[in-house]
Motif scaffolding. Structure first.
Motif, short mmCIF file in Angstrom:
data_model
loop_
_atom_site.label_atom_id
_atom_site.label_comp_id
_atom_site.label_asym_id
_atom_site.label_seq_id
_atom_site.Cartn_x
_atom_site.Cartn_y
_atom_site.Cartn_z
N PRO A 1 -2.11 7.29 -11.14
CA PRO A 1 -1.98 7.04 -9.70
C PRO A 1 -2.69 5.78 -9.21
CG PRO A 1 -3.45 8.90 -10.11
CD PRO A 1 -2.85 8.54 -11.43
N HIS A 2 -3.65 5.26 -10.00
CA HIS A 2 -4.37 4.07 -9.52
C HIS A 2 -3.73 2.77 -9.96
CE1 HIS A 2 -7.45 7.20 -9.02
NE2 HIS A 2 -7.56 6.57 -7.88
N VAL A 3 -2.71 2.87 -10.80
CA VAL A 3 -2.04 1.65 -11.24
C VAL A 3 -1.12 1.16 -10.12
CG1 VAL A 3 -0.40 0.70 -12.91
CG2 VAL A 3 -2.16 2.32 -13.67
N LEU A 4 -1.23 -0.13 -9.81
CA LEU A 4 -0.35 -0.74 -8.82
C LEU A 4 0.94 -1.17 -9.53
CD1 LEU A 4 0.32 -2.06 -6.07
CD2 LEU A 4 -1.03 -4.04 -6.79
N TYR B 1 8.65 2.31 6.28
CA TYR B 1 8.65 2.12 4.82
C TYR B 1 7.24 1.91 4.28
CZ TYR B 1 13.74 2.13 4.73
OH TYR B 1 15.06 2.52 4.81
N GLN B 2 6.37 1.35 5.13
CA GLN B 2 4.99 1.15 4.69
C GLN B 2 4.21 2.46 4.70
OE1 GLN B 2 2.90 -1.65 7.28
NE2 GLN B 2 2.75 -2.96 5.48
N TRP C 1 -2.21 2.71 -3.40
CA TRP C 1 -2.09 1.34 -2.92
C TRP C 1 -1.35 1.22 -1.60
CZ3 TRP C 1 -5.03 -2.42 -4.36
CH2 TRP C 1 -5.66 -2.34 -5.61
N ARG C 2 -0.83 2.34 -1.11
CA ARG C 2 0.00 2.28 0.09
C ARG C 2 -0.68 1.50 1.23
NH1 ARG C 2 1.32 7.51 3.66
NH2 ARG C 2 -0.72 6.95 4.53
N ASP C 3 -1.92 1.89 1.53
CA ASP C 3 -2.59 1.30 2.70
C ASP C 3 -3.63 0.25 2.31
OD1 ASP C 3 -1.16 3.13 4.20
OD2 ASP C 3 -2.73 4.66 4.03
N ARG C 4 -3.70 -0.09 1.05
CA ARG C 4 -4.76 -1.01 0.62
C ARG C 4 -4.26 -2.45 0.52
NH1 ARG C 4 -6.72 3.70 -1.54
NH2 ARG C 4 -8.99 3.81 -1.52
#
Ligand code: DGJ
Length: 738
Positions: free
Chosen positions: A520-523, A316-317, A325-328
């Motif tokens: 795309p940069h919004v979390l 899921y990660q 933000w997936r890996d950050r």
């Protein structure tokens, strides 16, 4: 990783080095389930695994096939009423009133990689060679229904994903009354069933029971996956624990009404069903039309529940969450909700943010109350423009002031809802879900917008996108604060009203998709009165979710522990809040509040100006600690060690991929007089490595820590620098470095 088809025996074998999944075409043409579990070597003929026997009282297919009863055969996608009496995977209603189907094998296709599901969240691959997909087609010659069963197996994961696509190839409309994503028959019932249940502010508590003949199920008919049950269940062998034994986990990538069910039949066969809840579902399939189910994920382990959870965490990660933000590591935030509720103005917000910045916070989040006429929860939802009395220069002005402090700015929305006291409702009273001629029930003084209608979603999109374009917004908290009632869509005909719940969720996904691809940069952090939509569907769009409205550190132990069975630490929104706690009125030490919140995305839910100078110094150290270790905590390998559902002590740990650093969180609910000695056995370390424990002069080898254990009673803690006299709600962090 392989998908093999043995032509002669019509047998499919999906396998990798961990698991095997075997199916065959049965004598009546149905697709039979032969095996799912630990990998077995391939052979051409597994047909002996399908057991046939003449049984009294069994109905059978024909005189020359009196041992072939679907009631006693393990199947892949069963129907009811043609010799099988168990609950089926699918039910198709025809214009003549018949609900019978007969789905026979018609062919297959194997493709590299994994196709995405149109309009639905799903696991993905980044390279074609990560996975292969088998598509088996079944057909009903009477209705013309074609059913494609999708199975994806991954090279490196003990996981199979499944979904189903229906196509009406006949010439009359059909109704799907039930269309489960997964059906799975296991040969015995020697399992315990684990579910994750609760209520608002007490989500995902682990509940365990033995399987017995009959049906056990959890589900939601509330319009969201719900606080009450999670679309995730585990079957485990009775002796399986966190570190050894067999278990299978089933998870549905869906945010709406769901059903997860186990039926044990008269011969102790266990049938698992997982998919959209059939009681609130009826989909009209016109000739030529398709219907795609959500995706279900099954994971297998023979090495205990921690490993099963880690399979879900990693999948899921890495292959469900997407984007920047997936890996950050996630920003440390301060949210003003519990600090001010609706009682704020721009200067107060900036004052709170300024103090937060001075303590090291990176993101300031403005929660509910900034828009329209929203001065309490009776007005304003639907009017997504700033209230100029509170924020004279709008969101754009406030966001500039926050950015000028050196912080990022985040904003709360509740896009799916409307108050009757709002301009949106006054302009479009017909846009809510309601049954003409009946009462429109309320929840938190609000109505649910009909997100099954494109024009409604478009309108909300336009308001949100305009703000995102104009102001410096780095984060969105997307809330959803009531369940759905009177689920009726004014724009759909009578025979499609059974589609509304599902169409609603498709509308939510559509809005998420548009916003996340345009910005795309919004979390994004999903939220539904805390944890009412903590599900894999949301994680596809929003890589983190507000775990619960209960911010009490001790209550959170159970909530976060239960959540961890399926969901990664990086997905769990967790904040330090004020004491007495606003939900429970309990006082817990500041260090315990942080020690719990570290195991999540971490942030604060209070006004730091209201703390003492000493407390603020402690907060600065907490933030510095989290900045140093958040990469490890949020993305390391997580192990549950000691369950809050079983006793006074909770413990969990994370280990870095190279096993050189580990952090253990240890929590004691109530203090004890003259307590017994205690130790916990760690997991996931390298037995050969020698670890230094921060604050302690001794070193320990990994094998000792995992087998003899780490002493946690005070005798040993005398050694540790951070020793404190014991108290209720005590906690410690142990940091080991090789
Ligand atoms: C419910 C959320 O879970 C809270 O965190 C907060 O955002 C409120 N809604 C605001 O109304």
């Amino acid at each position: 990783m392989q998908i093999i088809f043995h032509e002669k025996t019509k047998t499919f074998h999906l396998y990798n080095h961990e698991i095997s999944y075997i199916m065959t075409v049965l004598p009546g043409g149905q697709l039979g389930q032969l095996y799912f579990g630990k990998a077995v070597r391939d052979r051409e003929d597994f047909s002996h695994l399908a057991e046939y026997s003449f049984r009294n009282m069994a109905s059978y297919l024909s005189e020359d096939q009196d041992t072939v009863s679907l009631e006693h055969l393990k199947q892949e996608y069963p129907v009811y009423g043609t010799t099988d009496y168990r609950e089926p995977a699918v039910e198709v209603i025809q214009t003549n009133g018949s609900r019978l189907s007969d789905l026979s094998y018609a062919g297959f296709l194997i493709i590299q990689g994994k196709p995405q599901l149109p309009g639905l969240p799903a696991v993905y691959v980044e390279k074609e060679d990560e996975a292969a997909t088998l598509i088996i087609t079944l057909k009903d010659s009477v209705t013309g229904l074609s059913v494609q069963l999708f199975y994806t197996i991954f090279e490196e994961r003990p996981v199979i994903t499944r979904s189903v696509c229906f196509t009406n190839q006949g010439c009359e409309a059909l109704h799907l009354g039930r269309a489960m994503s997964l059906s799975m028959d296991f040969p015995d019932c020697d399992y315990e069933w684990l579910q994750f249940s609760g209520v608002w502010a007490r989500e995902r508590h682990l509940k365990t029971r033995n399987l017995e003949p009959g049906i056990v199920s959890v589900g939601s008919m509330r319009g969201s996956s719900s606080h009450e049950h999670n679309p995730f269940i585990i079957l485990k062998r009775p002796h399986t624990d966190e570190s050894q034994g067999e278990a299978v986990g089933f998870s549905l990538i869906y945010s709406g009404n769901f059903l997860a069910q186990a039926e044990v039949d008269n011969q102790n066969v266990t049938r698992i069903l997982l998919g959209i809840h059939p009681d609130t579902f009826d989909w009209k399939l016109e000739p030529g039309a398709d219907f795609q189910t959500p995706e279900a994920v099954m994971a297998y382990t023979c090495r205990g529940l921690n490993e099963l959870s880690q399979s879900f965490h990693s999948l899921y990660q890495k292959r469900l969450a997407r984007g920047y933000w997936r890996d950050r590591p996630r920003p440390i935030l301060l949210n003003n909700w519990e600090a001010t509720y609706f009682d704020f103005n721009e200067d107060l917000l900036v004052e709170i943010a300024d103090r937060a910045k001075k303590c090291g916070v990176e993101l300031f989040v403005l929660d509910d109350g900034w828009f329209g006429a929203r001065r309490n929860d009776r007005a304003g939802l639907g009017d997504w423009t700033a209230n100029k009395e509170l924020l004279p220069d709008g969101i754009s002005g406030l966001s500039k002031r926050i950015e000028a402090l050196g912080m990022k700015f985040g904003l709360w929305f509740e896009p799916e809802m409307v108050n009757a006291d709002s301009d949106l409702y006054r302009a479009h009273p017909d846009w809510i879900l309601q049954m003409p001629g009946r009462r429109a029930s309320l929840g938190r003084h609000q109505h649910v917008l009909d997100f099954s209608r494109k024009e409604v979603v478009d309108c909300i999109y336009n308001m949100m996108a305009a703000l995102l374009r104009e102001a410096k917004i780095s984060y969105i908290k997307w809330d959803m604060n009531r369940y759905i009632t009177e689920c009726y869509c004014a724009a759909l005909p009578a025979d499609q009203q059974g589609e509304v719940f599902h169409r609603y969720i498709l509308g939510v996904y559509d809005l998420y998709e548009r916003l996340t691809s345009e910005f795309p940069h919004v979390l994004f952090e999903s939220c539904a009165s805390g944890g009412a939509r903590f599900d894999p569907g949301m994680l596809y769009y929003a890589p983190q979710a507000w775990t619960s409205d209960d911010t009490d550190a001790i209550e959170r132990l159970k909530i976060q522990y239960g959540t961890s069975y399926c969901y990664p630490v990086s997905s769990m929104g967790s904040h330090v809040s004020a004491v007495p706690n606003h939900q429970l009125h309990r006082n817990t030490p500041l260090y315990t509040r942080a020690n719990t919140a570290y195991f999540g995305t971490f942030g604060y839910e209070l006004d730091l100006n209201k703390l003492t100078e000493d407390e603020r110094e402690e907060v600065k150290k907490q933030i510095a600690f989290m900045k140093e270790y958040r990469g490890l905590i949020q993305f390391g390998t997580f192990y549950r060690l000691c369950s809050p559902f079983e006793g006074n002590i909770t413990a969990w740990m994370v280990v870095s991929p190279d096993k050189k650093t580990a952090i253990i969180g240890w929590y004691k609910t109530l203090n004890q007089v003259n307590a017994p000695f205690s130790r916990i056995r760690l997991q996931g370390l390298d037995p050969e490595l020698c670890y230094h424990l921060e604050g302690c002069s001794q070193t320990f080898y990994g094998d000792e820590l995992m087998n003899a254990g780490l002493i946690t009673s005070d005798s040993m803690c005398g050694e540790y620098k951070n020793r404190r006299p014991g108290c209720d709600f005590d906690s410690r962090l142990f940091i080991f470095k090789a």
